[in-house]
Design an enzyme around this catalytic site. Structure first.
Site, PDB file in Angstrom:
ATOM      1  N   CYS A  55       0.840  -1.212   0.000  1.00 37.72           N
ATOM      2  CA  CYS A  55       0.000   0.000   0.000  1.00 37.72           C
ATOM      3  C   CYS A  55       0.869   1.253   0.000  1.00 37.72           C
ATOM      4  O   CYS A  55       0.527   2.253  -0.636  1.00 37.72           O
ATOM      5  CB  CYS A  55      -0.911   0.025   1.222  1.00 37.72           C
ATOM      6  SG  CYS A  55      -2.047  -1.358   1.286  1.00 37.72           S
ATOM      7  N   ARG A 132      -7.784  -3.899  -3.422  1.00 40.41           N
ATOM      8  CA  ARG A 132      -7.201  -2.769  -4.176  1.00 40.41           C
ATOM      9  C   ARG A 132      -8.142  -2.436  -5.339  1.00 40.41           C
ATOM     10  O   ARG A 132      -7.996  -2.958  -6.440  1.00 40.41           O
ATOM     11  CB  ARG A 132      -5.800  -3.134  -4.677  1.00 40.41           C
ATOM     12  CG  ARG A 132      -4.872  -3.501  -3.535  1.00 40.41           C
ATOM     13  CD  ARG A 132      -3.460  -3.804  -3.989  1.00 40.41           C
ATOM     14  NE  ARG A 132      -2.742  -4.429  -2.905  1.00 40.41           N
ATOM     15  CZ  ARG A 132      -2.209  -3.787  -1.869  1.00 40.41           C
ATOM     16  NH1 ARG A 132      -2.281  -2.478  -1.811  1.00 40.41           N
ATOM     17  NH2 ARG A 132      -1.593  -4.444  -0.898  1.00 40.41           N
TER      18      ARG A 132
HETATM   19  C1  BEZ Z   1       0.618  -4.674   1.760  1.00 38.29           C
HETATM   20  O1  BEZ Z   1       1.822  -4.868   1.826  1.00 38.29           O
HETATM   21  O2  BEZ Z   1       0.140  -3.565   1.472  1.00 38.29           O
HETATM   22  C2  BEZ Z   1      -0.313  -5.814   2.005  1.00 38.29           C
HETATM   23  C3  BEZ Z   1       0.100  -7.074   1.642  1.00 38.29           C
HETATM   24  C4  BEZ Z   1      -0.750  -8.150   1.870  1.00 38.29           C
HETATM   25  C5  BEZ Z   1      -1.993  -7.945   2.449  1.00 38.29           C
HETATM   26  C6  BEZ Z   1      -2.402  -6.665   2.783  1.00 38.29           C
HETATM   27  C7  BEZ Z   1      -1.566  -5.574   2.560  1.00 38.29           C
END
Ligand code: BEZ
Length: 222
Positions: A55, A132
């Site tokens: 994110c 997302r």
């Molecule tokens: C992230 O790194 O943004 C992320 C990765 C896996 C699940 C949720 C967020």
């Protein structure tokens, strides 16, 4: 991955070509309503959670394309199921560690109201995080495109710019755009709806491979 217990999606989920569901939200830039964006394109996007690595790369990437989007009359609006305080702390951490200012507001959707309204939560992936999602809303408030990516895959902001260019080109010129089209490439004439239309198209001087497959150049300034 969690088991999905719900069989059918909510019938009121957003649909392309329909008005985007209206909302009022608390954001890092104060209270914002969907109606505030009337006259501009809007990219409403969700991320799973603040202070997560993928994110973070996405927020930086969206900030980097914000000037190019502005040139196209497009605003950005982020969202996650986090508090305003968490958003503020994360935005400040991004500024400190990644030397990137986040110029757009981020919605604090702790009660999942907007996430639920827009179908951003995919219970098979997570019941507590938004996937997302990207919703492209046009200046008339119509939902024009939706992209859904899973938790583990960061989005491609080149593709989002390409999508905006394709939508704006389609609207301006009444055309469609082929696979992997980039701004400046030839565009596609929507297929004719009548036999007469098919015959006319072949005579009109477009680059036609067959009656249903015609391309044309757009004027260079347009
Ligand atoms: C992230 O790194 O943004 C992320 C990765 C896996 C699940 C949720 C967020």
């Amino acid at each position: 991955m969690e088991a999905v217990t719900q069989n059918s999606p909510s019938p009121s989920l957003p649909r392309l070509g329909m008005p985007a569901p209206p909302f009022q939200a608390e954001t890092t830039h104060g209270t914002i309503r969907l109606a505030d964006f009337a006259g501009s394109w809007l990219i409403l996007f969700s991320h799973p959670a603040d202070f997560t690595p993928v994110c973070t790369t996405e927020l930086v990437a969206f900030a980097q394309i914000a000037p190019e989007l502005r040139q196209r009359n497009v605003e950005l609006l982020g969202l996650s199921i986090d508090s305003t305080y968490s958003h503020i702390a994360w935005v400040r951490a991004i500024e400190q560690h990644f030397k990137t200012t986040i110029p757009f507001p981020v919605i604090a959707d702790l009660n999942k109201e907007i996430a639920t309204l827009y179908g951003m939560i995919m219970p098979g992936e997570s019941k507590t995080e938004t996937s997302r999602c990207v919703f492209v809303i046009d200046p008339n408030g119509i939902l024009r495109a939706m992209i859904y990516y899973p938790l583990t895959t960061g989005r491609n902001t080149d593709e989002i710019l390409r999508l905006i260019d394709a939508l704006q080109t389609a609207d301006k010129h009444g055309v469609a755009t082929p696979a992997n089209w980039r701004s400046g490439d030839k565009v596609i004439l929507p297929p004719p709806k009548t036999i007469e239309g098919a015959a006319e198209r072949l005579k009109a001087g477009y680059e036609c491979t067959d009656w249903f497959f015609c391309k044309k150049e757009l004027p260079k300034d347009g």
